[in-house]
Design a protein around this motif. Structure first.
Motif, short mmCIF file in Angstrom:
data_model
loop_
_atom_site.label_atom_id
_atom_site.label_comp_id
_atom_site.label_asym_id
_atom_site.label_seq_id
_atom_site.Cartn_x
_atom_site.Cartn_y
_atom_site.Cartn_z
N ALA A 66 0.83 -1.25 0.07
CA ALA A 66 -0.01 0.05 -0.11
C ALA A 66 0.77 1.38 -0.26
O ALA A 66 0.61 2.26 -0.67
CB ALA A 66 -0.90 0.00 1.29
N LEU A 67 1.76 1.43 0.82
CA LEU A 67 2.77 2.53 1.12
C LEU A 67 3.47 2.87 -0.26
O LEU A 67 3.78 3.84 -0.62
CB LEU A 67 3.67 2.38 2.30
N THR A 68 4.01 1.59 -1.17
CA THR A 68 4.63 1.80 -2.32
C THR A 68 4.01 1.90 -3.47
O THR A 68 4.34 2.54 -4.34
CB THR A 68 5.85 0.64 -2.53
N ALA A 69 2.67 1.55 -3.56
CA ALA A 69 1.69 1.95 -4.79
C ALA A 69 0.94 2.86 -4.60
O ALA A 69 0.31 3.28 -5.79
CB ALA A 69 0.83 0.30 -4.73
N ALA A 70 0.78 3.56 -3.45
CA ALA A 70 0.13 4.64 -3.42
C ALA A 70 0.24 5.92 -4.38
O ALA A 70 1.49 5.94 -4.49
CB ALA A 70 -0.23 5.26 -1.99
N SER A 71 -0.50 6.40 -4.82
CA SER A 71 -0.31 7.52 -5.63
C SER A 71 0.28 8.96 -5.08
O SER A 71 -0.43 9.36 -4.03
CB SER A 71 -1.52 8.02 -6.63
N ARG A 72 1.21 9.19 -5.52
CA ARG A 72 2.28 10.28 -5.18
C ARG A 72 1.45 11.55 -5.05
O ARG A 72 1.34 12.48 -4.21
CB ARG A 72 3.46 10.43 -5.40
N VAL A 73 0.92 11.69 -6.33
CA VAL A 73 0.05 12.82 -6.89
C VAL A 73 -1.06 13.10 -6.06
O VAL A 73 -1.27 14.16 -5.36
CB VAL A 73 -0.27 12.75 -8.31
N ARG A 74 -2.01 11.96 -5.83
CA ARG A 74 -3.14 12.15 -5.00
C ARG A 74 -2.76 12.41 -3.62
O ARG A 74 -3.73 13.32 -2.91
CB ARG A 74 -3.99 10.81 -5.16
N LEU A 75 -1.86 11.73 -3.02
CA LEU A 75 -1.55 12.02 -1.54
C LEU A 75 -1.16 13.62 -1.75
O LEU A 75 -1.19 14.18 -0.44
CB LEU A 75 -0.49 10.98 -1.13
N ASN A 76 -0.04 14.07 -2.43
CA ASN A 76 0.13 15.47 -2.44
C ASN A 76 -0.87 16.45 -2.47
O ASN A 76 -1.06 17.27 -1.59
CB ASN A 76 1.49 15.62 -3.36
N THR A 77 -1.64 16.05 -3.26
CA THR A 77 -3.12 16.99 -3.51
C THR A 77 -3.91 16.73 -2.11
O THR A 77 -4.09 17.98 -1.48
CB THR A 77 -3.95 16.41 -4.54
N LYS A 78 -4.10 15.58 -1.60
CA LYS A 78 -4.83 15.59 -0.13
C LYS A 78 -4.17 16.37 0.73
O LYS A 78 -4.49 17.02 1.57
CB LYS A 78 -5.11 14.16 0.07
N GLU A 79 -2.57 16.27 0.66
CA GLU A 79 -1.74 16.66 1.75
C GLU A 79 -2.09 18.20 1.79
O GLU A 79 -2.35 19.07 2.76
CB GLU A 79 -0.32 16.44 1.48
N LYS A 80 -1.88 18.69 0.36
CA LYS A 80 -2.25 20.33 0.27
C LYS A 80 -3.51 20.71 0.75
O LYS A 80 -3.68 21.89 1.32
CB LYS A 80 -2.02 20.86 -1.23
N GLU A 81 -4.53 19.89 0.77
CA GLU A 81 -5.98 20.25 1.09
C GLU A 81 -6.24 20.03 2.53
O GLU A 81 -7.14 20.30 3.16
CB GLU A 81 -6.94 19.25 0.44
N GLY A 82 -4.88 19.66 3.38
CA GLY A 82 -5.07 19.79 4.98
C GLY A 82 -5.18 18.18 5.46
O GLY A 82 -5.56 18.12 6.55
N ASP A 83 -5.04 17.51 4.77
CA ASP A 83 -5.33 15.90 5.08
C ASP A 83 -4.11 15.18 6.02
O ASP A 83 -2.93 15.28 5.21
CB ASP A 83 -5.61 14.74 3.91
N GLU A 84 -4.22 15.30 7.05
CA GLU A 84 -3.22 14.82 8.02
C GLU A 84 -2.67 13.45 7.76
O GLU A 84 -1.15 13.46 7.77
CB GLU A 84 -3.45 15.11 9.47
#
Length: 179
Positions: free
Chosen positions: A28-46
């Motif tokens: 899960a950690l290696t396959a997760a989308s970096r782009v989607r996670l970066n977007t979520k992080e910028k939206e405030g997702d801890e």
């Protein structure tokens, strides 16, 4: 089944579940989308931010997950061998090897990795707090293992500290060219 056999069997099942957790977490950690996670992080997702931090320390993450997985798999196999020797005598070693190989392969490797691959983003965010704790707990051992690996590789003329920057630039160039 008598209690002297039931308790280790229950413990083996718990260890197999932990193995599945470690295997699935790695995927899960290696396959997760970096782009989607970066977007979520910028939206405030801890949780997304936590996953990104964990992935930024890939050596520690992989080391901790491999250490945890190996610990639980070896302990489960040792317990299974002990139980099956009590039941079948020396043939129990063969039966334990066969049974544990099948159980680990199906339920602690292929199944959790398949699930994790298809649910990588959501799973990585759910497991991030636990994985962060696992990394902290195993840090001293994983640091020692990393040091030993680097020293052994140096003996054979391989210096992995020099691999970093150049390979990232080549990867970036390749991505740009493919685009």
């Amino acid at each position: 089944m008598e209690i002297s056999l039931l308790v280790p069997v229950i413990f083996i099942l718990i260890l197999l579940m932990l193995s599945a957790f470690f295997s699935g977490s790695e995927t899960a950690l290696t396959a997760a989308s970096r782009v989607r996670l970066n977007t979520k992080e910028k939206e405030g997702d801890e949780r997304a931010a936590m996953v990104n931090k964990i992935r930024d320390q890939k050596d520690r993450m992989i080391g901790a997950l491999l250490l945890g997985n190996n610990l639980v798999n070896i302990l489960a196999s040792a317990l299974a061998t002990s139980v099956l020797i009590k039941v079948f005598g020396e043939a129990g070693v063969f039966y334990a090897t066969l049974v544990m190989t099948l159980l680990v392969l199906i339920f602690a490797e292929v199944l959790p990795k398949t699930y994790a691959f298809h649910h990588a983003d959501s799973m990585s965010m759910r497991i991030a707090p636990v994985i962060r704790l696992v990394i902290k707990i195993f840090a001293p051992v994983t640091e020692m293992v990393t040091w030993v690996v680097r020293m052994v590789l140096k003996i054979f003329g391989v210096d992995i500290s020099k691999v970093g920057a150049g390979s990232h630039l080549e990867l970036l160039r390749g991505v740009i060219e493919m685009h």
